[in-house]
Design an enzyme around this catalytic site. Structure first.
Site, PDB file in Angstrom:
ATOM      1  N   HIS A   1      20.048  -7.754  32.499  1.00 15.68           N
ATOM      2  CA  HIS A   1      19.102  -6.972  31.716  1.00 15.68           C
ATOM      3  C   HIS A   1      17.798  -6.810  32.491  1.00 15.68           C
ATOM      4  O   HIS A   1      17.571  -7.485  33.499  1.00 15.68           O
ATOM      5  CB  HIS A   1      18.844  -7.623  30.350  1.00 15.68           C
ATOM      6  CG  HIS A   1      18.155  -8.950  30.416  1.00 15.68           C
ATOM      7  ND1 HIS A   1      18.791 -10.146  30.192  1.00 15.68           N
ATOM      8  CD2 HIS A   1      16.869  -9.266  30.679  1.00 15.68           C
ATOM      9  CE1 HIS A   1      17.933 -11.134  30.312  1.00 15.68           C
ATOM     10  NE2 HIS A   1      16.753 -10.634  30.622  1.00 15.68           N
TER      11      HIS A   1
HETATM   12  P1  TYD Z   1      20.349 -14.040  26.677  1.00 20.50           P
HETATM   13  O1  TYD Z   1      19.351 -12.922  26.672  1.00 20.50           O
HETATM   14  O2  TYD Z   1      21.777 -13.689  26.516  1.00 20.50           O
HETATM   15  O3  TYD Z   1      20.163 -14.931  27.970  1.00 20.50           O
HETATM   16  P2  TYD Z   1      20.324 -14.530  29.547  1.00 20.50           P
HETATM   17  O4  TYD Z   1      19.369 -13.437  29.793  1.00 20.50           O
HETATM   18  O5  TYD Z   1      19.962 -15.779  30.266  1.00 20.50           O
HETATM   19  O6  TYD Z   1      21.713 -14.149  29.835  1.00 20.50           O
HETATM   20  O7  TYD Z   1      19.909 -15.065  25.538  1.00 20.50           O
HETATM   21  C1  TYD Z   1      20.819 -15.983  24.955  1.00 20.50           C
HETATM   22  C2  TYD Z   1      20.444 -16.194  23.500  1.00 20.50           C
HETATM   23  O8  TYD Z   1      19.182 -16.830  23.366  1.00 20.50           O
HETATM   24  C3  TYD Z   1      20.367 -14.897  22.726  1.00 20.50           C
HETATM   25  O9  TYD Z   1      20.970 -15.112  21.462  1.00 20.50           O
HETATM   26  C4  TYD Z   1      18.883 -14.672  22.541  1.00 20.50           C
HETATM   27  C5  TYD Z   1      18.313 -16.071  22.545  1.00 20.50           C
HETATM   28  N1  TYD Z   1      16.962 -16.188  23.096  1.00 20.50           N
HETATM   29  C6  TYD Z   1      15.929 -16.544  22.244  1.00 20.50           C
HETATM   30  O10 TYD Z   1      16.105 -16.754  21.040  1.00 20.50           O
HETATM   31  N2  TYD Z   1      14.679 -16.681  22.769  1.00 20.50           N
HETATM   32  C7  TYD Z   1      14.419 -16.460  24.074  1.00 20.50           C
HETATM   33  O11 TYD Z   1      13.263 -16.607  24.509  1.00 20.50           O
HETATM   34  C8  TYD Z   1      15.501 -16.071  24.945  1.00 20.50           C
HETATM   35  C9  TYD Z   1      15.266 -15.816  26.404  1.00 20.50           C
HETATM   36  C10 TYD Z   1      16.757 -15.962  24.407  1.00 20.50           C
END
Ligand code: TYD
Length: 135
Positions: A49
């Protein structure tokens, strides 16, 4: 695309080591949020992303991880394996985190609270978005 690093100072003595991170001093923005990635399954690629406005600094405080950054024009990879090595990731950068070593811990300092509306999770949409921004 320039890779920007913020070297962090290690305070070490016979007891061990400590690294401190202060906003607007060790890293360039105010820290609104800190999160860390642990227990990553082997072979997993995370991220996929970009953010429209969020800035981040990534520090691998234990083990190692490969970070791929893509500004829509070029793609660069950086291996983080040093708790004093802060990698800056600006907005409008597509990122992927891969090759986590066993027990790797990746800490992320972020300039804003979590906001799903700030995410671009589709690569083609990202390319379109950055091209529009650059015109
Ligand atoms: P995700 O965006 O999939 O992580 P990455 O970019 O590392 O692949 O995030 C995983 C989960 O955590 C998703 O359900 C959103 C949640 N999340 C939060 O609640 N707060 C945050 O600050 C972040 C980064 C993720």
């Amino acid at each position: 695309m320039e890779i920007i690093k913020y070297p962090l100072q290690m305070h070490g003595d016979y007891r061990g080591h400590l690294v401190a991170v202060e906003e607007k001093k060790d890293i360039p923005f105010e820290i609104k949020r800190v999160y860390y990635i642990v227990d990553t399954a082997q072979g997993v690629v995370r991220g996929h992303h970009a953010h429209k406005s969020l800035e981040q600094v990534l520090v691998c405080v234990h083990g190692s991880v490969k970070i791929t950054l893509d500004d829509g024009t070029e793609r660069k990879t950086v291996v983080l394996d040093d708790p004093c090595d802060g990698l800056y990731v600006s907005n409008n950068i597509w990122r992927e985190m891969s090759e986590f070593s066993e027990h790797a811990v990746l800490i992320v300092f972020a300039s804003k609270f979590y906001d799903e509306n700030d995410y671009i999770r589709d690569y083609d949409e990202f390319l379109k978005y950055v091209r529009e921004q650059n015109n």
